[in-house]
Design an enzyme around this catalytic site. Structure first.
Site, PDB file in Angstrom:
ATOM      1  N   ASP A 707      23.414  30.798  -2.718  1.00 56.63           N
ATOM      2  CA  ASP A 707      22.574  29.656  -2.381  1.00 56.63           C
ATOM      3  C   ASP A 707      23.346  28.767  -1.410  1.00 56.63           C
ATOM      4  O   ASP A 707      24.576  28.811  -1.344  1.00 56.63           O
ATOM      5  CB  ASP A 707      22.170  28.859  -3.626  1.00 56.63           C
ATOM      6  CG  ASP A 707      20.959  27.969  -3.369  1.00 56.63           C
ATOM      7  OD1 ASP A 707      20.435  27.994  -2.248  1.00 56.63           O
ATOM      8  OD2 ASP A 707      20.537  27.249  -4.298  1.00 56.63           O
ATOM      9  N   GLU A 745      28.068  31.388  12.205  1.00 57.86           N
ATOM     10  CA  GLU A 745      27.225  32.224  11.352  1.00 57.86           C
ATOM     11  C   GLU A 745      27.709  32.156   9.916  1.00 57.86           C
ATOM     12  O   GLU A 745      28.905  32.234   9.638  1.00 57.86           O
ATOM     13  CB  GLU A 745      27.234  33.677  11.844  1.00 57.86           C
ATOM     14  CG  GLU A 745      26.451  33.881  13.126  1.00 57.86           C
ATOM     15  CD  GLU A 745      26.139  35.348  13.357  1.00 57.86           C
ATOM     16  OE1 GLU A 745      26.011  36.081  12.370  1.00 57.86           O
ATOM     17  OE2 GLU A 745      26.037  35.747  14.512  1.00 57.86           O
ATOM     18  N   ASP A 777      19.130  32.967  -2.309  1.00 58.91           N
ATOM     19  CA  ASP A 777      18.293  31.776  -2.293  1.00 58.91           C
ATOM     20  C   ASP A 777      18.555  31.004  -0.995  1.00 58.91           C
ATOM     21  O   ASP A 777      19.506  31.290  -0.267  1.00 58.91           O
ATOM     22  CB  ASP A 777      18.580  30.890  -3.505  1.00 58.91           C
ATOM     23  CG  ASP A 777      17.391  30.032  -3.892  1.00 58.91           C
ATOM     24  OD1 ASP A 777      16.499  29.850  -3.054  1.00 58.91           O
ATOM     25  OD2 ASP A 777      17.366  29.530  -5.035  1.00 58.91           O
ATOM     26  N   HIS A 911      23.710  27.676  -6.900  1.00 56.66           N
ATOM     27  CA  HIS A 911      23.175  26.371  -6.522  1.00 56.66           C
ATOM     28  C   HIS A 911      24.034  25.248  -7.101  1.00 56.66           C
ATOM     29  O   HIS A 911      24.360  24.276  -6.396  1.00 56.66           O
ATOM     30  CB  HIS A 911      21.732  26.248  -7.022  1.00 56.66           C
ATOM     31  CG  HIS A 911      21.188  24.852  -6.942  1.00 56.66           C
ATOM     32  ND1 HIS A 911      20.821  24.261  -5.746  1.00 56.66           N
ATOM     33  CD2 HIS A 911      20.975  23.917  -7.908  1.00 56.66           C
ATOM     34  CE1 HIS A 911      20.394  23.028  -5.978  1.00 56.66           C
ATOM     35  NE2 HIS A 911      20.476  22.803  -7.282  1.00 56.66           N
TER      36      HIS A 911
END
Length: 936
Positions: A707, A745, A777, A911
């Site tokens: 994430d 990147e 995610d 996350h």
């Protein structure tokens, strides 16, 4: 220099010549036999620019026509060029044809072309097209059986081009992807999708060219609108690309307009580029529904449309809630559909001026800095025109009494006079500063930036939108708002029915749809879904079923954890005023932890003289040593700066697991036992323990969660959290983070994380993983191809570092939780929320992707939101049932909640890690903590 007289087109002509020649067989000679004289090549025929120049010279040297003599010769034909001529000759030699473009004649304003005199401006089809019988839906234009050979007699070049454009439109489409599972119990479902029907074969796309060039977009619109007798009354135009529901008679239509500024004639060339089938017209259809929203007198706030006439007031908090709709036309496996859902916008009845006055009363010395901090970047609503603006700056040295030159008249006018004249608004405070909104820079179709004007707003007339962090943290505020925003499935269906009725009952909105041949069903679609098997939650002393609500909170505190880490050496820091509550908390820890299989000793206590951040940091530095297992810090109040300082010290400088507790949570004696049990489980996880597990039959499997958190305060860099499993049961995790600077990147850092994760897996299991499943995610729809292409190839390169023979299978799944799709369970009485484990993998899924929707949570209020799983890469050839079951199992393994969560546990862990680093630490955590879930 090219030979053979081909000029700069030598390579293309040589290739065409090679195609004309027969295929050379083994034994054939490249050169002609000796004695055979080659034919002399004829001189090249002038074509293209040469032909035009030759015609011009001949026209100039020709004698002038005599009165009454022969009529003038035909004008110079449209030059084809050698390449086009050779290509047509080649196609004719192979039994095919290529129609030449017709030279269009200019049409003055108000005069239709000769071919259009037989057709009314509002006609729905060209004269050549045959209409189907009534009630029969016309099919998109397709090539006939003989289209590959010679054109049929009487078939015009325009009809041939139409067929070619239709074939081109269909050939560009990817095949439909369908991966449907079979396991589970069938359930009857419905969704918030309404099927769209299209009676037209598609939309005709044109490119409009202006000569001389016209930069003003408004002027481009005005010039094109002057020719409604040519293009018809219905159109969609963005300044360069024109979409029409009708087919103009000519491939290229030329009209002339006069520029009002200098009287120069502007030639508009309207050239057909393609015929777009209905399934590819999503952008046009979404524009049409935006028009319908304006017809229904809805107001756009942010991305969606709301009804300002029926607000729901929340006066105790100075808020009001606007109801609205979310609409989006999309193409799914089941065809063209309209996604419709209820939406709500929370607005404040407080003006910006009232907020600024509150700040002045609270902080009179530094109120300007606080106003900038509170207001810049927020979105305000001006009710006099129901538009939203983003505040980019505050102009302190100007007030409504200042004047500015009026754009229309050029006269100087004050802001007070302008708002009175334009909106009939009387400004009371003429000493207030002005708010500045900078419009986004727009580009012309030629790529040039248009100069945008700044807009000055009056704080007295601007209303705040959205919720502040203070309001979001207030439980009472959120509870009162939830009574208006949390809508049940039955209420959502009523809202969608109300939207359909409002469109059908509005003659103008219905006509807008009919102009494009669109209509939609009166009811939402029905879907057949599946409910996968209920999961078994495994503890050390037995197992329990997850239950119909997928919640095992009571069993998590009564059963024994799988792997317990005894808490022998831990310290507690607190202030003097919280000493009594800390004593109660420690006593409860010593009582509750053994019941869950965790042995707990008395901690070392340090009472601090004050609650300053420096006092906490100094005490931690003095008392943390290699033998300390855990640090528990009791804060008297919640403060972000103090929390960030403590976490940065415990995660970077002196790596040790830490637990921060707000004193208020342990002062309530009624909830102390429940809070202590949850904190005890969380501490055990941070020390490397395992709470519960599930049966995962796959061997040598490594599950990865990724994430991204976007840190706007540190140069707009992004932080990616990377979490991977290290054991068969997926109960132990390895974590890393990587930083992405602007222009860099993200995959560069993810490759390092993947390599480290594989090494850690080998270190624990003494073997490399054979299957790698990545749940990704933080990916939008526009990035799916990049993740499935470039990122996957870069991640595969990590495998080569462990030997040429190491090539595990890899499945990459993008997880999207912020979606507008909703799924309802159909019962005998009404619609309800579907149970946890409900899967939908057809009809409403994407046409071009392997994807499915999974409902993993149970909610007690409102409507449950499914999670969208999109498989962008799969080299394991895993059955859809197996991937769906694995995804559902992963939602059970998040140790911060004894139940299922919306996304797989590794995604939720990633996350939490990325948020902690981006919000508080701003540095990479110590690798000493990487094998523990220290970030929970």
């Amino acid at each position: 220099m090219a030979t053979g007289g081909f000029g700069r087109g030598g390579r293309g002509a040589a290739l065409l010549q090679a195609l004309k020649d027969g295929t050379r067989k083994p034994g054939d000679q490249d050169e002609k036999p000796v004695g055979v004289q080659q034919a002399t090549q004829p001189p090249p025929i002038a074509m293209g620019r040469g032909d035009i120049l030759r015609g011009l010279v001949a026209a100039r040297s020709a004698p002038p026509p005599t009165p009454g003599g022969a009529p003038d010769q035909a004008p110079i034909g449209l030059a084809r060029g050698r390449g086009l001529a050779a290509m047509q000759a080649l196609l004719q030699g192979r039994g095919r044809s290529m129609p030449l473009p017709q030279q269009a004649q200019p049409v003055p304003v108000g005069q239709a072309s000769p071919q259009q005199t037989q057709q009314s401006p509002g006609a729905q089809a060209s004269p050549q097209k045959q209409h189907p019988p009534a009630g029969q839906q016309p099919s998109p234009p397709r090539a006939g059986p003989g289209s590959a050979g010679q054109p049929s007699p009487g078939q015009s070049s325009t009809q041939q081009l139409e067929g070619r454009f239709a074939r081109m439109a269909t050939e560009d489409r990817r095949p439909t992807v369908s991966n449907v599972g079979k396991d589970g119990k069938a359930v009857a479902l419905s969704g918030n999708y309404i099927r769209i029907n299209c009676a037209n074969p598609g939309v005709y796309q044109y490119h409009v060219d202006y000569r001389p060039m016209v930069d003003s977009k408004n002027m481009r619109f005005k010039m094109l609108n002057e020719h409604r007798d040519v293009i018809g009354q219905v159109k969609a135009f963005d300044g360069s690309i024109l979409y029409l529901p009708i087919r103009l008679p000519d491939q290229e239509t030329v009209v002339i307009s006069k520029r009002i500024t200098d009287g120069v004639d502007i030639t508009l060339t309207i050239r057909l580029t393609r015929v777009v089938p209905p399934e590819s017209c999503l952008m046009v259809y979404n524009i049409i529904f935006r028009r319908i929203m304006y017809i229904l007198q809805m107001v756009q706030v942010g991305r969606y449309f709301y009804n300002p006439k029926t607000p729901s007031a929340v006066p105790q908090h100075k808020l009001e809630v606007w109801p609205g709709y979310i609409t989006s036309v999309c193409e799914n496996e089941g065809g063209l559909m309209l996604l419709a859902d209820a939406s709500h916008r929370v607005l404040r009845t407080q003006t910006v001026l009232e907020l600024m006055q509150q700040i002045v009363q609270r902080n009179s010395s530094g109120f300007q800095d606080e106003c900038v901090k509170k207001l810049v970047g927020t979105v305000v609503l001006t009710r006099y025109n129901n538009k939203t603006y983003r505040i980019d700056d505050i102009i302190w040295d100007k007030s409504p009494a200042h004047s500015f030159p009026c754009k229309n008249t050029g006269e100087s006018i004050t802001f007070q006079e302008y708002y009175k004249k334009a909106y009939n608004k009387n400004i009371q405070d003429d000493q207030q500063p002005l708010l500045l909104h900078r419009q986004k820079k727009k580009r012309t179709p030629q790529g040039m930036e248009q100069q945008c004007e700044n807009i000055c707003l009056i704080p007295e007339l601007c209303y705040m939108t959205g919720l502040t962090d203070e309001l979001r943290s207030d439980f009472r505020v959120m509870k009162d708002i939830a009574t208006h925003t949390r809508v049940s499935p039955a209420q959502r269906k009523l809202t969608m029915g109300k939207f359909v009725n409002s469109v059908n009952s509005s003659p103008e909105a219905s006509q807008e749809l009919a102009n494009w041949g669109l209509s939609f069903d009166n009811d939402t679609i029905d879907i057949e879904g599946r409910q996968v098997q209920e999961e078994k939650i495994i503890f050390r002393d037995g197992h329990v079923m997850a239950g119909p609500q997928a919640d095992w909170g009571r069993d998590a505190t009564r059963k024994t954890v799988i792997t317990a880490v005894d808490l022998k050496n831990w310290i507690v820091l607190y202030t003097k005023r919280d000493s009594a509550a800390v004593q109660e908390y420690i006593s409860m820890m010593l009582k509750c932890c053994p019941q869950m299989g965790i042995q707990c000793n008395n901690p070392t206590r340090y009472e601090l003289r004050d609650d300053r951040t420096e006092t906490y940091i100094k005490s931690l530095r003095d008392n943390i040593n290699p033998t300390v297992q855990m640090v528990v810090i009791i804060f008297p109040t919640s403060r972000d700066d103090r929390y960030s300082a403590v976490k940065k010290l415990c995660c970077v400088e002196c790596p040790v697991p830490s637990q921060v507790i707000i004193a208020k949570t342990i002062k309530d004696q009624k909830k102390l036992r429940s809070v202590t049990q949850k904190v005890g489980l969380q501490i055990n996880v941070k020390l490397g323990g395992e709470l519960w597990a599930l049966s995962i039959p796959m061997s040598n499997l490594m599950v990865v969660g990724i994430d991204v958190y976007h840190d706007a305060t540190r140069g707009k860099r992004s932080i990616a959290g990377f979490v991977s499993s290290t054991n068969k049961e997926c109960t132990r995790w390895y974590s890393r983070v990587c930083f992405q600077l602007p222009g860099q990147e993200l995959i560069d850092g993810l490759k390092i994380c993947m390599t480290s994760a594989i090494r850690k897996y080998h270190e624990v299991n003494h073997t490399f993983p054979e299957k790698v499943v990545v749940f990704r995610d933080g990916v939008g729809d526009g990035q799916l191809s990049i993740v499935g292409g470039h990122e996957v190839e870069q991640l595969k390169q990590c495998f080569r570092q462990f030997g040429d023979n190491y090539n595990p299978t890899m499945t990459v799944v993008v997880v999207q939780k912020r979606i507008n799709a909703r799924i309802f369970l159909k019962t005998n009485r009404d619609l309800e929320n579907p149970p946890p484990g409900t899967v939908v993998d057809h009809t409403i899924t994407r046409r071009e992707w392997y994807d499915f929707y999974l409902v993993s949570q149970h909610v007690r209020q409102g409507t449950v939101s499914p999670t969208h799983y999109i498989v962008v890469h799969d080299s394991s050839n895993m059955r859809p049932d197996h991937l769906q079951r694995l995804s559902y199992k992963m939602t059970h393994l998040y140790y911060n909640w004894p139940g299922t969560v919306r996304v797989p546990a590794p995604c939720q862990y990633a996350h939490k890690l990325a948020y902690l680093v981006g919000q508080n630490i701003h540095k990479e955590p110590s690798t000493e903590l990487s094998d523990r879930l220290f970030f929970l």
